[in-house]
Design a protein around this motif. Sequence first.
Motif, PDB file in Angstrom:
ATOM      1  N   PRO A 420       0.556  -1.146  -0.146  1.00  0.00           N
ATOM      2  CA  PRO A 420      -0.174   0.024  -0.048  1.00  0.00           C
ATOM      3  C   PRO A 420       0.672   1.219  -0.126  1.00  0.00           C
ATOM      4  O   PRO A 420       0.463   2.234  -0.619  1.00  0.00           O
ATOM      5  CB  PRO A 420      -0.963   0.018   1.280  1.00  0.00           C
ATOM      6  CG  PRO A 420       0.036  -1.122   2.238  1.00  0.00           C
ATOM      7  CD  PRO A 420       0.551  -2.173   1.137  1.00  0.00           C
ATOM      8  N   VAL A 421       1.978   1.190   0.608  1.00  0.00           N
ATOM      9  CA  VAL A 421       2.919   2.355   0.463  1.00  0.00           C
ATOM     10  C   VAL A 421       3.308   2.565  -0.854  1.00  0.00           C
ATOM     11  O   VAL A 421       3.062   4.048  -1.270  1.00  0.00           O
ATOM     12  CB  VAL A 421       4.120   2.158   1.525  1.00  0.00           C
ATOM     13  CG1 VAL A 421       5.090   3.392   1.347  1.00  0.00           C
ATOM     14  CG2 VAL A 421       3.728   2.081   2.962  1.00  0.00           C
ATOM     15  N   GLY A 422       3.670   1.877  -1.808  1.00  0.00           N
ATOM     16  CA  GLY A 422       4.064   1.828  -3.174  1.00  0.00           C
ATOM     17  C   GLY A 422       2.772   2.366  -3.867  1.00  0.00           C
ATOM     18  O   GLY A 422       3.149   3.109  -4.828  1.00  0.00           O
ATOM     19  N   ALA A 423       1.658   1.834  -3.321  1.00  0.00           N
ATOM     20  CA  ALA A 423       0.628   2.203  -4.233  1.00  0.00           C
ATOM     21  C   ALA A 423       0.385   3.847  -4.244  1.00  0.00           C
ATOM     22  O   ALA A 423       0.067   4.446  -5.034  1.00  0.00           O
ATOM     23  CB  ALA A 423      -0.844   1.539  -3.798  1.00  0.00           C
ATOM     24  N   LEU A 424       0.470   4.301  -3.009  1.00  0.00           N
ATOM     25  CA  LEU A 424       0.080   5.814  -2.752  1.00  0.00           C
ATOM     26  C   LEU A 424       1.505   6.677  -3.627  1.00  0.00           C
ATOM     27  O   LEU A 424       1.150   7.780  -4.172  1.00  0.00           O
ATOM     28  CB  LEU A 424       0.331   6.116  -1.183  1.00  0.00           C
ATOM     29  CG  LEU A 424      -0.780   5.651  -0.590  1.00  0.00           C
ATOM     30  CD1 LEU A 424      -0.565   5.774   1.138  1.00  0.00           C
ATOM     31  CD2 LEU A 424      -2.015   6.208  -0.904  1.00  0.00           C
TER      32      LEU A 424
END
Length: 602
Positions: A420-424
């Motif tokens: 999810p960090v990469g998605a943001l």
Amino acid sequence: MTAERRDSGPWAPAPGARLLLGLAAVAVAFAAADTYVVVLALPDMMSSVGLAVDELQRAAPIVSGFLLGYVAMLPLIGRIADLRGRIPVLVGSLVVFALGSLVTAAAYDLPSMVAGRFLQGVGGGGLVPATLALVADMYPPSRRGVPLGVVGAVQELGSVVGPLYGALVLALADWEEIFWINLAVGLLLAAVLRGLPANRPGGDARGAGSVPAGEGRRTDWVGAALAALAVAALLLVMLEPAVLARDVTLGLLFLPVAGESRWLSPLGIGFVVLVVALACWCWFARAPLLDVRRWKALAAQADLPGAALLALCLAGIILAFATADPEVQVFSPAGPWLLAGAAAAAVGFWWHSRRSEHPLVPHGAFAATPAWGSLAVSFFVGAALIAALVDIPIFARITVYPDSQLMAALVLVRLLVALPVGALVGGYLTRRLGAGTVTAAGMALAAGGFVWMAQWGLESLEQPVASVPLVATGLGFGLALAPVNAALLAATADAVHGVSSALLVVARMVGMLVGISALTTIGLRRYYAVQVDLPTPAQVCDSGTRCAEYTNLLKEAGLAQLQTVFVGAAVCAAIAGVLALVTFRTARTRDVSTLEALRQAG
């Protein structure tokens, strides 16, 4: 207003747009979490329907049933979202998800549990394309990166929160409580979404499926009463409360009038009668709880024959691969027949779509290069991702946690937290660097992580540095989520964003199934090649047929298999990155006005 016109001048989100998108994202995250909850609850669910813990193969439909509902029905639901609107599909999907949770919680045998999981899959899967299309309705192409990143982040966050949520509930209550909570949350979210201003006459839904002007909101009390009675009868039939079933008088309602099926009891027959009565009321009433007449007209436009053929194709693929043991099998014993049936259905779907005036996938919907390119990229992303999800826990089980499946699975959390960090970050960068560049960078990062994992040995996971490739791989996959979605939505027309988003999800899921099959085949060949050269136990051990030295040799053979799988996953990630660079070049995902302002400021 088209996306192109909204992208050409000053723009601001519609009032309430962020709230609507936030609620839809929460719904997606909650449904995603439920997928992983079952991992912990599965042993208890099996025992409740009479299956032993070692009968995992018989319990496979509990998982594959959800997957079948999630994937096979997605294209039809996506098309309905295009024709009927996003909010009605979101609300309907939540209601179906809640109904599936109710059936699962009340399940009394394996078929009823699989039916509940199937309904959960249909409802949970329908939330994704409707939410992605909602982003496209509310934001112009150059501003979709961040909201798409948020949606991707909360969806992947479900993979982290799901097991923790399940563990918490199981520590305090029985497994059924998980699904009763799902029922309550699903209905609450559906009620809130249905009551938003964007879903009322005069509300600004930006294509989200608002109620037509002039149609006031009326409460269908008769329909609501029939639905409530039908649900009550369903629960009584499935649960058979002892206090009622054993009563001298009331117990007669639970006794079958013919045969042995509980559905032939007076209560079971009453349930069927109530459902028929509700259907008739919704057909003839002026303002019914569910406007069946409108949905009948919608069904004609949604191409049900084409949807059925595509669903059969996807079902064959899912059942061929999802019921196999990825450690030892390429596909299930019936896999060749299922794949043959899937191929026949695919040919039938292609032929039907060519002849149909209103096909499930409108003619020319994927004519643009970024449109079909996004499907190809998503397929290879799924093929690479599944290697991490399946084989990293297996690697941990072989090496450092041979006696704990839970601890082996927790090794994967390092990757899942980074997703999810990469998605943001990927959503933010898509506005500035373009979809192709961000996707390629993410896949390069993931490929590098897999190459590093391919060098792991028996003691590698005990070293702190082992977290580096896990986190890097998770960040890489996360980076690719938003730009792939953004490229697809930018290259397709507003009128097909629902079905195109659905097919993007399908491409990723099929990539995961085919990928694990292909990579397992390659890995097993490597394992057998290494095993042939192993010495016999008598040549290694001083006494007996097994010793620590020989066990380590067997582990080394298993590691050779997994290392080969990681190399294959790196290749899949690299292919996805190259495809993104080539096919996303014309995708309009960059915020040109921001870039121009930065140039002038410089």
